[in-house]
Structures are given as C-alpha cells and as structure tokens.
Design a protein around this motif. Sequence first.
Motif, PDB file in Angstrom:
ATOM      1  N   GLU A 123     -40.389   9.050  34.518  1.00  0.00           N
ATOM      2  CA  GLU A 123     -39.132   9.314  33.980  1.00  0.00           C
ATOM      3  C   GLU A 123     -38.449  10.360  34.400  1.00  0.00           C
ATOM      4  O   GLU A 123     -38.744  11.503  32.990  1.00  0.00           O
ATOM      5  N   PRO A 147     -33.637  11.684  30.870  1.00  0.00           N
ATOM      6  CA  PRO A 147     -33.296  10.407  30.232  1.00  0.00           C
ATOM      7  C   PRO A 147     -32.505   9.547  30.697  1.00  0.00           C
ATOM      8  O   PRO A 147     -31.832   9.483  31.644  1.00  0.00           O
ATOM      9  N   ASP A 148     -33.450   8.097  30.268  1.00  0.00           N
ATOM     10  CA  ASP A 148     -32.420   7.346  30.280  1.00  0.00           C
ATOM     11  C   ASP A 148     -32.642   6.507  31.879  1.00  0.00           C
ATOM     12  O   ASP A 148     -32.325   5.939  32.550  1.00  0.00           O
ATOM     13  N   HIS A 149     -33.637   7.213  33.252  1.00  0.00           N
ATOM     14  CA  HIS A 149     -34.234   7.247  34.548  1.00  0.00           C
ATOM     15  C   HIS A 149     -35.434   6.613  34.199  1.00  0.00           C
ATOM     16  O   HIS A 149     -36.434   7.891  34.232  1.00  0.00           O
ATOM     17  N   TYR A 150     -36.135   5.870  34.951  1.00  0.00           N
ATOM     18  CA  TYR A 150     -37.107   5.055  34.581  1.00  0.00           C
ATOM     19  C   TYR A 150     -36.991   4.404  36.271  1.00  0.00           C
ATOM     20  O   TYR A 150     -36.346   3.638  36.397  1.00  0.00           O
ATOM     21  N   ASP A 195     -34.278   1.187  32.847  1.00  0.00           N
ATOM     22  CA  ASP A 195     -33.124   2.332  33.256  1.00  0.00           C
ATOM     23  C   ASP A 195     -31.835   1.480  32.989  1.00  0.00           C
ATOM     24  O   ASP A 195     -30.913   0.919  33.010  1.00  0.00           O
ATOM     25  N   HIS A 196     -31.181   3.307  32.248  1.00  0.00           N
ATOM     26  CA  HIS A 196     -29.480   2.994  32.070  1.00  0.00           C
ATOM     27  C   HIS A 196     -29.105   4.176  32.627  1.00  0.00           C
ATOM     28  O   HIS A 196     -27.773   5.056  32.009  1.00  0.00           O
ATOM     29  N   ARG A 197     -29.071   4.348  33.727  1.00  0.00           N
ATOM     30  CA  ARG A 197     -28.238   5.391  34.255  1.00  0.00           C
ATOM     31  C   ARG A 197     -27.071   5.124  35.394  1.00  0.00           C
ATOM     32  O   ARG A 197     -26.156   6.019  35.338  1.00  0.00           O
ATOM     33  N   GLU A 207     -28.829  -3.255  32.250  1.00  0.00           N
ATOM     34  CA  GLU A 207     -29.388  -3.519  32.579  1.00  0.00           C
ATOM     35  C   GLU A 207     -29.930  -4.569  33.790  1.00  0.00           C
ATOM     36  O   GLU A 207     -31.175  -5.025  34.460  1.00  0.00           O
ATOM     37  N   SER A 235     -33.296  -4.152  23.290  1.00  0.00           N
ATOM     38  CA  SER A 235     -33.554  -3.662  24.156  1.00  0.00           C
ATOM     39  C   SER A 235     -34.549  -3.394  23.944  1.00  0.00           C
ATOM     40  O   SER A 235     -35.341  -2.420  24.621  1.00  0.00           O
ATOM     41  N   HIS A 292     -31.609   2.429  22.059  1.00  0.00           N
ATOM     42  CA  HIS A 292     -31.733   1.778  22.789  1.00  0.00           C
ATOM     43  C   HIS A 292     -30.552   1.668  23.137  1.00  0.00           C
ATOM     44  O   HIS A 292     -30.189   0.445  24.207  1.00  0.00           O
ATOM     45  N   LYS A 343     -25.776   3.774  18.855  1.00  0.00           N
ATOM     46  CA  LYS A 343     -26.944   4.916  18.433  1.00  0.00           C
ATOM     47  C   LYS A 343     -27.794   3.733  17.045  1.00  0.00           C
ATOM     48  O   LYS A 343     -27.834   3.239  16.637  1.00  0.00           O
TER      49      LYS A 343
END
Length: 725
Positions: free
Chosen positions: A111, A114-117, A182-184, A210, A397, A458, A470
């Motif tokens: 990770e 944030p939001d990058h997996y 991942d939500h990039r 996604e 999610s 998420h 949120k």
Amino acid sequence: MPLSPGGTVPGRSRLSFPPLPFSSRRRRGRPGKGEPSGFPGSGGFQGTSLLGVCAARVVSGWTSLLRMHSKKTAVRYYVGIDVGSASVRAALVDGCGTVVAHAEQPIQIWEPQPDHYEQSSADIWAACCSVTKKVVCGVDAAQIRGVGFDATCSLVVLDKQFQPLAVNCEGQNHRNVIMWMDHRAVSQVELINATQHRVLNYVGGAMSVEMQPPKLLWIKENLQESWEKAGYFFDLPDFLSWKATGVTARSLCTVVCKWTYTSDKGWDDSFWKMIGLECLVKDKYEKIGNHVLSPGEAVGKGLTPEAAKELGLPEGIAVAASLIDAHAGGLGVIGADVKGHNLPCENQPITSRVAMICGTSSCHMGVSEKPIFVPGVWGPYFSAMVPGLWLNEGGQSATGKLIDHVVRGHVAFPELQSKAAASAHSIYTYLNSHLDLIKKSLPVGFLTVDLHVWPDFHGNRSPLTDLTLKGMVVGLTLSRGLDELALIYLATIQAIALGTRHILETMQAAGHDINTLFLCGGLSKNPLFVQMHADITGKPVVLSREVESVLVGAAILGACASGDFASIQEAMVKMGKIGRVVQPNHEHKRRGTTMSSAAPSILQRGPGFTSDGEDKHMVVPKKQTAPLRKKIHETPQGEDSSQGKSQEQQHVTQCRVFLCDCCVLFALTDQLFGPMAVFIPKSPSSLYKPSLAPSFQHPLELLHLPAITPDFRNCFAPLDPDPVW
C-alpha cells in the motif's frame, strides 16, 4: 492481519485436513478477500486477524480417509485453487463436493499510498504452486481429474515477453498487479461514466472504480513507460489459467463482469475509442483478449509440463476457464439441493436465491432467466456464473475489512485482545459472548438503539454507486471500555446487514423474486453476522456444509473441464451441500412503547427488526428534487392547510438543518416523541428513506422507492421555508 503501508502480510503456508466424518472447514470471506478469523467452522477459534491466515489443523483421520476412498475405484478428485486478497488457498475435493484436504499461504500486499493496493503475480503463482503440492501430496495422480482457478478481479500487467511490468511510480516491476480494491482511478472512472456509453447499462448505469477500464486509463495517463511496453493485460483469474496452460484465452466471467465485453456482441469498439484507449482496438484486442471461453470449459491441452511440475499435478490434466472469486463462491452454494429443509426456495427455481459471499468485501449474486436491469447493481451479465442464466451482482466494498477496522481502531482493543487470549477464544467469539452478557433480558439488537453506523467507509458500490461516500458513526459517548467496543462492533454488523437489505430490495423492485439468502465466506462463520442478516432481511439464511464453498466452486470448474459432469448445473447440484439453516427471529420485532401508534408510518424498523407497516415517506437529494421544490409547500388537493397537516406535522415544534461533508441532518423536536433526527447522505444518484427515531433510537434505513409524499415534505415546510434537500 491488517495491511501494512508499503509492507507485506507476513506468514507461512498452512495445511489442514478435516476429521472423520467429513465436516466443513472454511476460513475466509469474499472469496479471496479475507475475513475476521476465528469464527466457528474454521476447525477451531485460533487467530484474531481479519486478513491473516487462520491456524492450520492436522487431523489423524487423513490416513483413514485415503484408505476409505482407495477402496472405491470410481473416486475422482478435483483441485480448486482460490486466490484471495491476502492469501492463496487450494483444496482437494471429491465428486461429492467434500473438501478432503485444504492448504493456504499468505501473499504480499503493498500500500504505497492511500487507496493504492498492489501485489506481485510471481508471488501469487508461487503461492498457488506451494499450496497445491501440499493438498495432493500422497494422492494417486490418476485420481486427479481436473483443476479450476478463481481469483480476485485484480489487474495483471505483463510486457510483450510476458514479464511483469510496474504499476507504480517507483518502477518496481515485480509489483505488477493493481488489486480489486484499489481506488486510484477516481478521475478516470468519472470520465468514463460521463460518456454515458451504452455499455454502462450492463454495470448498473455507472462503472465502478474497481473495474478494469479506469485502471487501464490510469496506467496510460500516469505510467507512460509501462503503457508503451505492455503486451498483455489480464484479469487475475485469466492470468492463472494462462500460467497453467500457456493459452491466453479469457473467461467469459471476467471480461463480461469487469471489462465491458458482452456475450452476444463481444467488444464495443466505440467505447474504447471514446475513452481514449483506441490502441486496444487497433491490436484487435490481443492485449485484453480476443479468445473467450465459458467458465468450466477446458483450456488448451491442459497443464503444460512446466506448470505440472510447479504445481505437483499430472501433465495434461484438464484446466478450466476460470471464475472471479465471488462467482466461484456463488457456484459452490447457490445450486445445492434444499429438499427437506422447509425453505421457501424449495420447489422454486434457482432464481429465487441470492448467494452472498462475504469477507473483506461482500458480493450478492442473483440470477434470472431474462435480463433484469437494476439501478446501481452490476449486470445483467449472461452466463457469467451459471450458464444460460443472467447474473446481477450487488456488493459492499468493505465488510469484513470494516469490522476489523472498527474493532482494531478502538481504544479498548488491547483489553479485548488480552481477555480473548486469556479465555482461549478469538476476539470475535469473545465479543459475541460479551454482547450476550450485557444484553440482559432484551434481544441483542436492542443494545444499539442509540448507536448507529453508516458503513460506506470505502465508498458505496451498490446500489448507490458513489465511491465518494464516507462512513459515519452517530451516538458516541465518552465511554472507552469494552462495552462500548462491543456495541460499535454490533452496530457495524447491523449497518452491513441493512446495506444487504438495501441491495436485495433494490433488486426485488427491479424484478427479482428473492426469498432465500445463501451465505459463504469467512463472515458466514460468525453466528452474530448470520443472525443479523436473517433478522434484518427477514429471509432464511442457508449455510453450506463446506465452509470452503469458494474452493468447491473452483473444483466444480475442474470437474466440468474434465468431462466427468455434463454441465455446470449438474456439478452444482451434486457437489454443493447444505449444512445449516438460520431463520429470522421474529420475536425480535419491536413492539409496545418503542413504537407509538401515533406515528406508525415514520417510526419504522430498528436494527435487525421488521415492522408490519410500510413507510413510503421518502427524501431525495437536492438535484433530483428540483422539479418538486415548488410542490413542497403546496396544500394537498381538496384540503385546507390545517386539514392537510399530518399528525406528525402537528407535533413538530422545531426543525433545524445541519450540513457536513457526508450527510444532511434534519433535527426535529416533536411534542410527543422528543428529539428526532433524519440523516441523509449527500449523493446525487439515489433515493433515501430515513427512519425518524425518538432520541436517535432507530438507524437510517434505505429503500429504492419513488414515493415522496406531501405530508412528509410538509413536516419541514412551516419551520424551514427553504429546506436543504
């Protein structure tokens, strides 16, 4: 085990065998996405981590089991391999759907921000080989007939020589997988949805971040070097079948559900050109797949010599076209024979069932004979899970991951860990027991009458399709003890179950006829989670005999590819078995002083409970109410202003409107019921129904209904001449 920023999920491989007689063993959630461990059904209550690997268990009955099977010359085995978010599992499954052996091994997760997996396809394949060798060790190779893969819908990037390519700014080529969660690609998915292209009709009207097209567009816009060198983009399940066979064919399941392919028309050139990825069309879709197979169909000539050696399997055995992990879970449970269990789906078509695969996230899989377009729910996809039937896929999610996040982030978590360890129970088993202690004579659901969770930490996948939403918690106190931790844990589970009900009601409003819920995955081992879903949805919950239902689903694929079954449907019936049925507890319905007859239509259902009345009072966001704003103050036709006021209106003495980043709060004061509140998430895409509650005693509830009655709107009109909607 929580994800560590920039790090990995440590651990080592585990191997377990069930005792005699055969019993269910399952440890994880949305197939491949982890879950709170230590729930019943995992061969014990070891472990306390959501994304960790549950402890292995070796049982002395293994030798006797093999001897028993060896006497039956017709016994055939199939290998199911399941790649989840945090670990890889393999199982040896017989023709009756019994998991004979099971092994698992963790895989790495990065990770970097944030939001990058991110993950490594090499690490994933190595784990597949390791666990497969373990489950087939000591088995006659001639009895192993086929292998099936399922995996998370993550994106694998390879160069023209099939070598890994970086999906990160650091240029680390071994990190070549963008994970499903991942939500990039937020800006990219917004651009895609703004096109309103016709392919979006098959994903509920709006593409999810996604899915794969926004991730591809993100790579092109942010990693030019990787984009230019890229030769192949695989969905992770298809990458695994390629590694096993050397054939680049894609599964109909993956390309239909995550890439905008349709079973009748194939790829739509205009879509890829419209979003700026016309280069994929010029290559005749070689990079993303121009050979598509149905799930369970044999791929190529079976295992290559190299793959067979790495996996410890016979060369040339059948390899099936793969499935996404959630779909494999659905395959493993939804087709089971239900005769004799007194279920409403008995003697009903399979379309009356929904399979819920619940773990790190949750998926809700419903099938239909004809295409049903459900706003905010993915699909309809033809033959994406069950051949010949259309699939709609709802989802949340963050479910198991949300529970883990809430529990581990609480100040009382160290106390919980200590007490759970001292009692030799998992943290979740201990929390369930603690709730039983503090509930006294009331149903456990009543403990959260003034504590409510909005679970979209998420974003919301279904049916609101709003990744900007949120999370929210209402009703917090200064308490820092274990009681409060147990209550927020309960409220989170209830919020997840209410989200499930919202999805089911949206599907039913669009045309689905659903009466039974089939659960599998790690969270299905939590009795509180299961009971709350039964109570809140009002539907019986069916649990599989084999908790490893996702692996059974993968094995079903291998069984079909081997030719031992004539169809997926036949294999589903013969290999899927019911274990236990959990009925809704109707005694937990709120009665008496908790619901006054003076306002039956707005004092609606509390957590996990149903009401005999139906509330049609609705509120919609501002953008959708513009044409209605003039009508808000109008007197109902045929009535004067005093006659037009409802009983609720006459009691309202004050109304104030509050705004925050995630919601609008209407705070009311009622002469009969005291303080009341309506929480409305700020989303332009959906309809909301609030539950008004004395002293915040009922949580927000959601329904997809178009009714907006004048009486409810007028509650606010005398007090706020221009209410914020």
